[in-house]
Scaffold this motif. Structure first.
Motif, PDB file in Angstrom:
ATOM      1  N   LYS A   1       0.829  -1.204   0.000  1.00 32.71           N
ATOM      2  CA  LYS A   1       0.000   0.000   0.000  1.00 32.71           C
ATOM      3  C   LYS A   1       0.868   1.260   0.000  1.00 32.71           C
ATOM      4  N   PHE A   2       0.533   2.151  -0.892  1.00 28.21           N
ATOM      5  CA  PHE A   2       1.212   3.459  -0.976  1.00 28.21           C
ATOM      6  C   PHE A   2       0.640   4.398   0.077  1.00 28.21           C
ATOM      7  N   ARG A   3       1.519   5.048   0.840  1.00 22.88           N
ATOM      8  CA  ARG A   3       1.096   6.016   1.856  1.00 22.88           C
ATOM      9  C   ARG A   3       1.214   7.450   1.328  1.00 22.88           C
ATOM     10  N   TYR A   4       2.438   7.834   1.050  1.00 24.15           N
ATOM     11  CA  TYR A   4       2.661   9.171   0.502  1.00 24.15           C
ATOM     12  C   TYR A   4       4.082   9.256  -0.029  1.00 24.15           C
ATOM     13  N   ALA A   5       4.371  10.329  -0.753  1.00 22.26           N
ATOM     14  CA  ALA A   5       5.714  10.571  -1.292  1.00 22.26           C
ATOM     15  C   ALA A   5       6.067  12.028  -1.083  1.00 22.26           C
ATOM     16  N   THR A   6       7.344  12.292  -0.978  1.00 20.56           N
ATOM     17  CA  THR A   6       7.806  13.668  -0.808  1.00 20.56           C
ATOM     18  C   THR A   6       9.203  13.814  -1.381  1.00 20.56           C
ATOM     19  N   GLN A   7       9.477  14.967  -1.947  1.00 21.46           N
ATOM     20  CA  GLN A   7      10.828  15.252  -2.435  1.00 21.46           C
ATOM     21  C   GLN A   7      11.634  15.854  -1.299  1.00 21.46           C
ATOM     22  N   PHE A   8      12.775  15.251  -0.998  1.00 17.78           N
ATOM     23  CA  PHE A   8      13.561  15.707   0.149  1.00 17.78           C
ATOM     24  C   PHE A   8      14.915  16.290  -0.236  1.00 17.78           C
ATOM     25  N   ALA A   9      15.220  16.348  -1.541  1.00 19.36           N
ATOM     26  CA  ALA A   9      16.512  16.913  -1.947  1.00 19.36           C
ATOM     27  C   ALA A   9      16.444  17.348  -3.402  1.00 19.36           C
ATOM     28  N   VAL A  10      17.372  18.241  -3.760  1.00 27.31           N
ATOM     29  CA  VAL A  10      17.536  18.660  -5.147  1.00 27.31           C
ATOM     30  C   VAL A  10      19.009  18.511  -5.520  1.00 27.31           C
ATOM     31  N   ASN A  11      19.245  18.541  -6.820  1.00 28.23           N
ATOM     32  CA  ASN A  11      20.611  18.540  -7.372  1.00 28.23           C
ATOM     33  C   ASN A  11      21.484  17.412  -6.815  1.00 28.23           C
ATOM     34  N   PRO A  12      21.164  16.150  -7.045  1.00 26.79           N
ATOM     35  CA  PRO A  12      20.051  15.677  -7.875  1.00 26.79           C
ATOM     36  C   PRO A  12      18.756  15.585  -7.080  1.00 26.79           C
ATOM     37  N   PRO A  13      17.626  15.631  -7.775  1.00 23.01           N
ATOM     38  CA  PRO A  13      16.345  15.484  -7.080  1.00 23.01           C
ATOM     39  C   PRO A  13      16.194  14.077  -6.514  1.00 23.01           C
ATOM     40  N   LYS A  14      15.760  14.019  -5.247  1.00 22.44           N
ATOM     41  CA  LYS A  14      15.545  12.737  -4.579  1.00 22.44           C
ATOM     42  C   LYS A  14      14.136  12.711  -4.000  1.00 22.44           C
ATOM     43  N   ILE A  15      13.458  11.589  -4.219  1.00 21.56           N
ATOM     44  CA  ILE A  15      12.073  11.450  -3.780  1.00 21.56           C
ATOM     45  C   ILE A  15      11.937  10.207  -2.926  1.00 21.56           C
ATOM     46  N   ALA A  16      11.323  10.374  -1.765  1.00 20.39           N
ATOM     47  CA  ALA A  16      11.062   9.248  -0.875  1.00 20.39           C
ATOM     48  C   ALA A  16       9.615   8.797  -1.056  1.00 20.39           C
ATOM     49  N   VAL A  17       9.423   7.503  -1.289  1.00 21.43           N
ATOM     50  CA  VAL A  17       8.096   6.907  -1.437  1.00 21.43           C
ATOM     51  C   VAL A  17       7.873   5.984  -0.248  1.00 21.43           C
ATOM     52  N   PHE A  18       6.840   6.261   0.530  1.00 24.74           N
ATOM     53  CA  PHE A  18       6.575   5.502   1.752  1.00 24.74           C
ATOM     54  C   PHE A  18       5.487   4.465   1.500  1.00 24.74           C
ATOM     55  N   LEU A  19       5.797   3.201   1.863  1.00 22.25           N
ATOM     56  CA  LEU A  19       4.887   2.079   1.678  1.00 22.25           C
ATOM     57  C   LEU A  19       4.783   1.288   2.973  1.00 22.25           C
ATOM     58  N   ASN A  20       3.707   0.499   3.078  1.00 29.17           N
ATOM     59  CA  ASN A  20       3.562  -0.341   4.271  1.00 29.17           C
ATOM     60  C   ASN A  20       4.557  -1.501   4.272  1.00 29.17           C
ATOM     61  N   GLN A  21       4.874  -2.015   3.075  1.00 26.66           N
ATOM     62  CA  GLN A  21       5.826  -3.117   2.964  1.00 26.66           C
ATOM     63  C   GLN A  21       6.783  -2.845   1.799  1.00 26.66           C
ATOM     64  N   PRO A  22       7.716  -1.949   1.983  1.00 22.96           N
ATOM     65  CA  PRO A  22       8.595  -1.538   0.878  1.00 22.96           C
ATOM     66  C   PRO A  22       9.446  -2.680   0.326  1.00 22.96           C
ATOM     67  N   GLU A  23       9.738  -3.677   1.154  1.00 19.37           N
ATOM     68  CA  GLU A  23      10.587  -4.773   0.697  1.00 19.37           C
ATOM     69  C   GLU A  23       9.910  -5.633  -0.360  1.00 19.37           C
ATOM     70  N   LEU A  24       8.575  -5.499  -0.504  1.00 16.32           N
ATOM     71  CA  LEU A  24       7.847  -6.305  -1.472  1.00 16.32           C
ATOM     72  C   LEU A  24       7.680  -5.605  -2.820  1.00 16.32           C
ATOM     73  N   LEU A  25       8.070  -4.348  -2.893  1.00 13.14           N
ATOM     74  CA  LEU A  25       7.891  -3.607  -4.143  1.00 13.14           C
ATOM     75  C   LEU A  25       8.971  -4.000  -5.148  1.00 13.14           C
ATOM     76  N   HIS A  26       8.544  -4.450  -6.318  1.00 10.13           N
ATOM     77  CA  HIS A  26       9.483  -4.851  -7.355  1.00 10.13           C
ATOM     78  C   HIS A  26      10.154  -3.621  -7.958  1.00 10.13           C
ATOM     79  N   PHE A  27      11.428  -3.774  -8.346  1.00 10.44           N
ATOM     80  CA  PHE A  27      12.168  -2.622  -8.878  1.00 10.44           C
ATOM     81  C   PHE A  27      11.530  -2.074 -10.150  1.00 10.44           C
ATOM     82  N   SER A  28      10.844  -2.937 -10.897  1.00 13.06           N
ATOM     83  CA  SER A  28      10.205  -2.468 -12.127  1.00 13.06           C
ATOM     84  C   SER A  28       9.101  -1.463 -11.841  1.00 13.06           C
ATOM     85  N   TYR A  29       8.448  -1.607 -10.682  1.00 17.17           N
ATOM     86  CA  TYR A  29       7.407  -0.635 -10.329  1.00 17.17           C
ATOM     87  C   TYR A  29       8.033   0.683  -9.880  1.00 17.17           C
TER      88      TYR A  29
END
Length: 453
Positions: free
Chosen positions: A390-418
């Motif tokens: 389940k997707f909770r939320y996402a936020t950008q926490f850095a620039v140059n380079p841009p970095k985005i954190a995606v928060f999930l209930n079970q991140p270890e199950l998310l396939h890299f292709s997604y």
């Protein structure tokens, strides 16, 4: 700000790579598993007491041939000395200095750069190192790269000897720093001369004839630029003609240029792609720099006057082949040009200016979550063995380079292709062209999971 370069030098089997790994653990780079990005790692960005530095290990280029390996080792060591701001000279603390230790020490004494003599394989204070004062390199610092003993003291010594933070970039003002990088003889100097309008660099079909280059300010159609020309490698009198020395120098010069650049232009030879090309692209990716791939000498394949706005069949085929080598930097635009004749150069530099600010783009959390939720609604995240992700939320926490954190209930199950799909959705909506976009999947707050029950 340019990072100070720290070189670890010494004869084989004294523990250079162990120390490299020990120091590199202070900051682990997130690198995708593609050929050319992490293979044959000889460098790493690290922090020394809050100061970002670039660590170079000369060990990977040591020749272990039974005959004639000493000149190759000394050659790599000399190249490291030429580029480094500080040198860690490693010896085996248990053994008396060898002939090769003395030879390297003789080389180091001729430089005015700070040198730390590190006596490795001393595991405790009770172990007494051999007499390395005979090297005349100062007091040896006992340590064990394998166990970590004495490494903290080494970093303190390094911190004291680092050069002061320069104001070079501040003096450059608002100029966009453009680094032209690539392996020897792909036409970097010819392209630089075309941009400047005069022969600043020596150009020759023989690799290695380019002299050391300096940064050059340039006003390009009203836009202030600073060209960082890596010049491939030094003139042949300074560099041995063996492949390891050539590649080693290419690595050091490219790292320096990429580290300081706002935009990196990786110049390729239209004749084909090599491992060296993919390595340089990997450096740009890890440094988080905007990247353009320029295929030079295209006039040898197609006649002058090819339309840069429309791909020919030959260009389409070549670009499809590039995707096999540069899948890990698929965001980088590709330009076909002739540095000698000048066509395609205008469009490539204009594109470099366009993508330069993209790394500083910041997306609001609301916008980011809106497009991700829409994408998930169209293509839900697959469950794994009945366990929903389940997707909770996402936020950008850095620039140059841009970095985005995606928060999930079970991140270890998310396939890299997604994860790649999320990146593509974001790129389609926001102008991140030419810029590496780093997506970090993280565990959401456990309280959010309880709300679902």
């Amino acid at each position: 700000m340019s990072k100070p370069l720290i070189a670890i030098v010494g004869r084989p089997n004294v523990g250079k790579s162990h120390l490299f790994n020990r120091l590199a653990r202070q900051r682990i780079a997130l690198v995708e598993d593609f050929e050319g990005t992490t293979r044959d790692r000889l460098y790493q960005s690290i922090e020394i007491w809050g100061r970002e530095c670039l660590l170079i290990d000369t060990g990977g280029f040591d020749s272990m041939d039974k005959e004639g390996y000493t000149p190759a080792i000394l050659g790599s060591t000399q190249l490291a000395i030429d580029e480094a701001d500080l040198i860690v000279f490693m010896v085996d603390g248990r053994d008396e200095p060898t002939t090769l230790d003395y030879e390297i020490a003789d080389v180091l004494r001729k430089t005015r750069k700070p040198v730390i003599l590190a006596a490795n394989k001393i595991d405790t204070l009770k172990m007494k190192p051999a007499n390395h004062y005979a090297l005349r390199m100062g007091t040896p610092l006992p340590l064990s790269a394998a166990t970590g003993f004495g490494v903290a003291e080494l970093t303190e010594n390094i911190e004291e000897l680092l050069p002061p933070k320069d104001k070079e970039e501040e003096e450059d003002g608002e100029r966009i720093r453009l680094a032209i990088v690539g392996r020897p003889n792909v036409g970097k100097s010819q392209l630089t001369n075309t941009l400047l309008g005069f022969d600043r660099s020596i150009v020759s079909p023989v690799p290695g004839t380019t002299r050391d280059a300096v940064d050059t300010p340039l006003d390009w159609n009203g836009a202030p630029l600073l060209l960082i020309d890596t010049a491939g490698m030094r003139r042949r009198s300074r560099v041995k003609r063996d492949e390891t020395s050539v590649e080693y120098h290419m690595v050091l010069r490219s790292l320096r240029a990429i580290d300081r650049a706002h935009v990196v232009v990786l110049l390729l030879d239209a004749g084909g792609v090599t491992d060296q090309d993919t390595k340089i692209a990997g450096y740009a990716l890890e440094a988080g720099k905007p990247l353009i791939i320029g295929v030079n000498k295209w006039d040898l394949i197609e006649p002058e006057g090819a339309n840069p706005e429309k791909r020919t069949s030959a260009q389409k085929d070549y670009e499809a082949n590039l995707n096999n080598y540069f899948a890990f930097v698929s965001y980088a635009p590709v330009h076909f040009l002739s540095g000698e004749k000048g066509w395609g150069v205008q469009e490539m530099i204009a594109d470099a200016l366009n993508i330069a600010p993209n790394g500083m783009l910041r997306i609001t959390t609301g916008q980011l979550n809106d497009i991700i939720r829409r994408s998930i609604a169209e293509h839900p995240i697959p469950s794994v063995k009945g366990r929903p992700v389940k997707f909770r939320y996402a936020t950008q926490f850095a620039v140059n380079p841009p970095k985005i954190a995606v928060f999930l209930n079970q991140p270890e199950l998310l396939h890299f292709s997604y994860v790649r799909r999320i990146e593509n959705v974001i790129r389609a909506k926001f102008p991140f062209r030419g810029v590496p976009l780093k997506i970090e999947v993280r565990k959401s707050n456990p309280r959010d999971d309880k709300d679902d029950k």
